[in-house]
Design a protein around this motif. Sequence first.
Motif, mmCIF file in Angstrom:
data_model
loop_
_atom_site.group_PDB
_atom_site.id
_atom_site.type_symbol
_atom_site.label_atom_id
_atom_site.label_comp_id
_atom_site.label_asym_id
_atom_site.label_seq_id
_atom_site.Cartn_x
_atom_site.Cartn_y
_atom_site.Cartn_z
ATOM 1 N N TYR A 83 0.859 -1.207 0.000
ATOM 2 C CA TYR A 83 0.000 0.000 0.000
ATOM 3 C C TYR A 83 0.884 1.241 0.000
ATOM 4 C CZ TYR A 83 -3.444 3.438 1.517
ATOM 5 O OH TYR A 83 -4.232 4.558 1.626
ATOM 6 N N ASP A 84 0.626 2.103 -0.992
ATOM 7 C CA ASP A 84 1.402 3.355 -1.119
ATOM 8 C C ASP A 84 0.558 4.476 -0.518
ATOM 9 O OD1 ASP A 84 3.013 5.433 -1.731
ATOM 10 O OD2 ASP A 84 2.927 5.198 -3.908
ATOM 11 N N PRO A 85 0.985 5.038 0.682
ATOM 12 C CA PRO A 85 0.168 6.079 1.346
ATOM 13 C C PRO A 85 0.126 7.391 0.562
ATOM 14 C CG PRO A 85 2.216 5.692 2.511
ATOM 15 C CD PRO A 85 2.148 4.684 1.439
ATOM 16 N N GLU A 86 1.133 7.593 -0.298
ATOM 17 C CA GLU A 86 1.145 8.849 -1.048
ATOM 18 C C GLU A 86 0.072 8.845 -2.125
ATOM 19 O OE1 GLU A 86 5.015 9.563 -2.515
ATOM 20 O OE2 GLU A 86 5.935 9.784 -0.514
ATOM 21 N N SER A 87 -0.024 7.735 -2.794
ATOM 22 C CA SER A 87 -1.023 7.686 -3.882
ATOM 23 C C SER A 87 -2.319 7.049 -3.408
ATOM 24 C CB SER A 87 -0.465 6.872 -5.058
ATOM 25 O OG SER A 87 -0.186 5.547 -4.629
ATOM 26 N N LEU A 88 -2.333 6.703 -2.171
ATOM 27 C CA LEU A 88 -3.517 6.076 -1.591
ATOM 28 C C LEU A 88 -4.016 4.925 -2.476
ATOM 29 C CD1 LEU A 88 -5.416 9.272 -0.363
ATOM 30 C CD2 LEU A 88 -3.955 7.732 0.966
ATOM 31 N N SER A 89 -3.000 4.056 -2.890
ATOM 32 C CA SER A 89 -3.384 2.917 -3.743
ATOM 33 C C SER A 89 -2.384 1.746 -3.510
ATOM 34 C CB SER A 89 -3.384 3.341 -5.208
ATOM 35 O OG SER A 89 -2.084 3.728 -5.608
ATOM 36 N N TYR A 90 -2.755 0.541 -3.979
ATOM 37 C CA TYR A 90 -1.875 -0.638 -3.883
ATOM 38 C C TYR A 90 -0.988 -0.725 -5.112
ATOM 39 C CZ TYR A 90 -4.571 -2.327 0.073
ATOM 40 O OH TYR A 90 -5.166 -2.446 1.285
ATOM 41 N N ARG A 91 0.242 -0.969 -4.875
ATOM 42 C CA ARG A 91 1.207 -1.121 -5.983
ATOM 43 C C ARG A 91 1.816 -2.537 -5.966
ATOM 44 N NH1 ARG A 91 2.645 3.519 -8.526
ATOM 45 N NH2 ARG A 91 1.965 5.487 -7.578
#
Length: 323
Positions: free
Chosen positions: A8-16
Amino acid sequence: MSKVKYYYDPESLSYRKIERKKRRTFKFALVFLLAAALFGFGFVFIASQYIESPKEKALIRELQNLELQYDLLNKKMSEAEAVLANIADRDNNIYRVYFEANPIPEAQRRAGFGGINRYKDFEGYDNSKLIAESNKRLDILQKQIVVQSKSLDEIAVLAEEKEKLLAAIPAIQPVSNEDLTRMASGYGMRSDPFTKARKMHWGMDFTAPRGTPVYASGDGKVVRADSRATGYGKHIRIDHGFGYVSLYAHLYKYNVRKNQKVKRGDLIGFVGSTGRSQAPHLHYEIFKDKKRINPINFYYGSLTAEEFAKLLEHASLENQSLD
């Protein structure tokens, strides 16, 4: 197919999606292979120490059987050594004593096993001592058997010679007791029947009727059967070998001829009174190594103890001889 992992990428608020780096993957694989190899080697080492393969089991059984066979061989050698020692003892203390031969020294029986190490090729193995000792005992045993065999061959020759000697010695009275009138004169100083002077009488005189059988006192060969010796008249000489010669004098006639071989007890002639003789009788002499000896000592083959004692008593009388 390997699972795809995400973070989970908190900056883009999405899963990578997690991208695995090739270098890290290679390192991970290398570590895994190394660990697997170490584990494999460890397992093989432990297995080799504590787990026996079928081939190892077979080799161990074969080795145990060889050790058992060597033990049995050593026991058999111990028995053979005991038997051979008994034979060697009898050889030295009975056979050789009887046949007047020198005993074989122990050093000679065990000779040839000093100095160099004959069993060096057996060194360096788990059972080197057992194998080397067994081979050494076997070599000594073989050596002793060879020595003993040669000794028994020698004893056989001595026995044959002894048998010939015992058969050759003039050991019986030349005239049978049943045919004797009396034992007229023995060996020693006696009165001469013609001159009445005392002189040496070299034989024994057996009084018997004319024609009484005279027997060979031992095995031998007739070397004379003639009347060409002064005083003896018709007489026979038998060479018995071993230095013994017997003489039978004043015979009436012969039953043998020169060079004829005779056995003890064979009829060789008949009592007479030929030559320098006063009456029918047999004059009997024995020579040993060309020297006259007393015949009284050679009648053990035909007389009992009582008969011999009586003969000895008559032979010792210093009376008049008949020749």
